[in-house]
Scaffold this motif. Sequence first.
Motif, PDB file in Angstrom:
ATOM      1  N   THR A  85       0.763  -1.182   0.196  1.00  0.00           N
ATOM      2  CA  THR A  85      -0.013   0.044  -0.028  1.00  0.00           C
ATOM      3  C   THR A  85       0.972   1.266   0.156  1.00  0.00           C
ATOM      4  N   PRO A  86       0.273   2.470  -0.301  1.00  0.00           N
ATOM      5  CA  PRO A  86       1.234   3.495  -0.441  1.00  0.00           C
ATOM      6  C   PRO A  86       0.935   4.353   0.752  1.00  0.00           C
ATOM      7  N   TYR A  87       0.029   3.623   1.627  1.00  0.00           N
ATOM      8  CA  TYR A  87      -0.371   4.310   2.933  1.00  0.00           C
ATOM      9  C   TYR A  87       0.535   3.688   4.114  1.00  0.00           C
ATOM     10  N   THR A  88       1.838   4.567   4.029  1.00  0.00           N
ATOM     11  CA  THR A  88       3.085   4.052   4.800  1.00  0.00           C
ATOM     12  C   THR A  88       4.098   4.987   4.981  1.00  0.00           C
ATOM     13  N   TYR A 320       1.750  11.768   4.907  1.00  0.00           N
ATOM     14  CA  TYR A 320       1.369  12.583   3.993  1.00  0.00           C
ATOM     15  C   TYR A 320       2.834  13.259   3.347  1.00  0.00           C
ATOM     16  N   PRO A 321       2.823  13.387   2.127  1.00  0.00           N
ATOM     17  CA  PRO A 321       1.851  12.353   1.246  1.00  0.00           C
ATOM     18  C   PRO A 321       1.908  11.060   1.148  1.00  0.00           C
ATOM     19  N   ILE A 322       0.928  10.281   0.607  1.00  0.00           N
ATOM     20  CA  ILE A 322       1.087   8.987   0.486  1.00  0.00           C
ATOM     21  C   ILE A 322       2.362   8.725  -0.648  1.00  0.00           C
ATOM     22  N   THR A 323       3.009   7.468  -0.411  1.00  0.00           N
ATOM     23  CA  THR A 323       4.229   7.275  -1.224  1.00  0.00           C
ATOM     24  C   THR A 323       4.349   7.534  -2.453  1.00  0.00           C
ATOM     25  N   THR A 324       3.068   7.492  -3.334  1.00  0.00           N
ATOM     26  CA  THR A 324       2.946   7.417  -4.649  1.00  0.00           C
ATOM     27  C   THR A 324       2.865   8.898  -5.037  1.00  0.00           C
ATOM     28  N   ASP A 325       2.750   9.631  -4.239  1.00  0.00           N
ATOM     29  CA  ASP A 325       2.641  11.129  -4.536  1.00  0.00           C
ATOM     30  C   ASP A 325       4.031  11.782  -4.323  1.00  0.00           C
ATOM     31  N   PHE A 326       4.925  11.051  -3.676  1.00  0.00           N
ATOM     32  CA  PHE A 326       6.489  11.685  -3.601  1.00  0.00           C
ATOM     33  C   PHE A 326       6.897  12.000  -5.080  1.00  0.00           C
ATOM     34  N   ALA A 341      -6.564   5.776   0.586  1.00  0.00           N
ATOM     35  CA  ALA A 341      -5.365   6.261   0.943  1.00  0.00           C
ATOM     36  C   ALA A 341      -5.111   7.632   0.903  1.00  0.00           C
ATOM     37  N   LYS A 342      -5.330   8.225  -0.319  1.00  0.00           N
ATOM     38  CA  LYS A 342      -5.139   9.545  -0.396  1.00  0.00           C
ATOM     39  C   LYS A 342      -6.041  10.328   0.412  1.00  0.00           C
TER      40      LYS A 342
END
Length: 374
Positions: A85-88, A320-326, A341-342
Amino acid sequence: MDKEITREPILVTRPSMPPKEEFISEIDSIWKNAWLTNMGVKHNALMEALTERFQVKYTALFTNGHLALEMALQAMNLTGEVITTPYTFVSTTHAIVRSGLTPVFCDIDPDTYTIDVEKIEKLITPNTCAIVPVHVYGNICDADGIQKIADQYGLKVLYDAAHAFNETYNGINVAALGDASMFSFHATKVFNTIEGGAIATNHKKLFDTVSKIKNFGIEYGETVNEIGGNAKMNEFQAAMGICNLKHLDEEIRKREKVVQRYREHLENRPGIKLCPQPKNVKSNYAYFPVVFEAQTLGIDRNGISGILEKHGIYSRKYFYPITTDFDCYKHLYDSSETPIAKQIGNSILTLPLYADLPLETVDEICNIIVRAIK
Ligand SMILES: Cc1ncc(COP(=O)(O)O)c(C=O)c1O
């Protein structure tokens, strides 16, 4: 004009430290032995103590949790896609990518913020090799559901249990879930070795392989049969762990009191969402995350965090941000594909929490929040 703040800033966390004399006494023998690292006496003593606590067969100690995660992925000999998950914390995604694997992002459960088991199966392809779920904030993943899918499709399961030290799930230590679990002993964690980490597993081959990889792939003497690196825990880190372990139960009890106080103030308020406390999980009270629903409250998470800061209180937008938004990932992934997650990432704050946080300070923090949302 704002009132001047006279007390010290309240930070989101504060490391647990043993009494100084206790640490000094623990490290005394390091001078006698003149053995600083490479699986010394302290390292082995901590390894044994943790293996017992984790109720697993093997525990490999590392200089930090991130390298433990990378080296476990390497030892599992994986190729292809890993569902996560990107929530990490960004470490989870980095470990997968730096291991030459492709993360495939699954959305999270709206209550526990852990991987949504219902959404895993449709992400499985012939290239899927593993699932890396994360027990965020110490909320334990639906481990039974994950294992069922893993067994059905022949996938490995490596838990990022960085937040879940000492927790149990259905009476079993979380360390025993999946094929292996990674723990972080970073200074900010419930249990710390200053920096540090571990892989807990019941699989001997996995333990033997990570143990070699963390020491340059050396089997013994002149035999090197893995392409390893260096991630050994040193004697000072282990000594800190030995000392902190003696105080762990008391630290967790104190944290529980802080969390209870937060809950007394913030539970059952429209627009404020707290994590559930399932009966089958024994918590370590690692974090106190709060979702602020701006539409109901008329103020968003950023507003709340700004007001707290004016009072010298520092919360954290975590995650924040979720990892896919880095920056390093956003051109590769579309974070709108994991909308929960977002949304949680955009509305969450973790509030200050550590064993010695005075309950009056919790009252103060909550009073500020309650005033801000009225
Ligand atoms: C969820 C998560 N994964 C991985 C890590 C990495 O652990 P470490 O800081 O010990 O390298 C951390 C902690 O920092 C974390 O919170």
